[in-house]
Write an enzyme that holds these catalytic residues in place. Sequence first.
Site, PDB file in Angstrom:
ATOM      1  N   HIS A  56      25.884 -74.886  12.764  1.00 47.07           N
ATOM      2  CA  HIS A  56      27.329 -74.914  13.109  1.00 47.07           C
ATOM      3  C   HIS A  56      27.840 -76.061  12.463  1.00 47.07           C
ATOM      4  CE1 HIS A  56      30.783 -73.206  15.115  1.00 47.07           C
ATOM      5  NE2 HIS A  56      31.121 -74.603  15.009  1.00 47.07           N
ATOM      6  N   CYS A  57      28.819 -75.705  11.474  1.00 53.77           N
ATOM      7  CA  CYS A  57      29.347 -76.866  10.699  1.00 53.77           C
ATOM      8  C   CYS A  57      30.886 -76.929  11.268  1.00 53.77           C
ATOM      9  CB  CYS A  57      29.318 -76.446   9.337  1.00 53.77           C
ATOM     10  SG  CYS A  57      30.243 -77.571   8.023  1.00 53.77           S
ATOM     11  N   LEU A  58      30.903 -78.120  11.763  1.00 53.93           N
ATOM     12  CA  LEU A  58      32.507 -78.470  12.224  1.00 53.93           C
ATOM     13  C   LEU A  58      33.540 -78.458  11.205  1.00 53.93           C
ATOM     14  CD1 LEU A  58      33.314 -81.620  11.874  1.00 53.93           C
ATOM     15  CD2 LEU A  58      31.618 -81.955  13.620  1.00 53.93           C
ATOM     16  N   ASN A 103      34.514 -75.122  10.688  1.00 51.56           N
ATOM     17  CA  ASN A 103      34.905 -74.453  12.031  1.00 51.56           C
ATOM     18  C   ASN A 103      34.207 -73.135  11.886  1.00 51.56           C
ATOM     19  OD1 ASN A 103      35.799 -74.287  14.523  1.00 51.56           O
ATOM     20  ND2 ASN A 103      38.019 -73.665  13.800  1.00 51.56           N
TER      21      ASN A 103
END
Length: 271
Positions: A117-119, A122
């Site tokens: 999951h890549c912040l 988002n």
Amino acid sequence: MKGKRFLSAPVLAVLSSIVFTYYSSIFVFLHDWLNLQSSPGTLNAFIYSLFASLTLFSFFSCLLSDPGHVPSSYAPDVEFAKDNVEQKKCNKCHAYKPPRTHHCRVCRRCILKMDHHCLWINNCVGYWNYKAFFVFVLYATIASIYSMVIFICSVHHQDWDSIKGSSPLWIFYVTYGLLLFILTITLLTLVGWHVYLILHNMTTIEYHEGNRAKWLAMKSGQSYRHPYNMGAYKNITLILGPNMLKWFCPTAVGHLNPKDGVSFPTLRDNS
């Protein structure tokens, strides 16, 4: 729903960084170095603008794309599931998970072939947007290196004594150069990491799971090999697609798998 992904501080930070770096590289450093009105200045501005545009387009592609959800009609192959611990029910989704699928605590659902999951986008990076993510990182790396070259050439062309004589200008040059250097090294490391993953046809999660599997195999006197590693070229085509001309287009579908991310070729298929 997709529009809400823009309402994130990291996403806005990425967009701001792209705009700021582009403006500074073109209208400050490139102009000081070659003059935008000259032929070399115009050519370099065009080339850099091209990579900056591709970076931005790829960023939007991986941000807005669905990383891959489990079809409601999915049912595991019962015989295959006996030997595959991945094909079990998710404790939170209460549905069968296809191979290489993991539950994302942030997205609150299972993601097909989840990488992480890549912040910064988002969004999860999974089966349907991994190629767009990789291409985004690649173009961002190229643009960052180009920015570094423009910056260094501009500084070399400038009168360094006059720059040191102006405190605000000196602080700007040093701060900008340091941040650009950190960004370039970070992006080079990231693109190198994902090149490694693509060549071995594995995700970040599978890499860490594989390390544990290797350790357990060594303890029992056995050997372990990633089951989805089909060879470097085959791995590349499975992710980026069979057409080399479309490898670096973020919206071109790269998958050879016809089952929409719920089944993948393995070494056992070739044996």
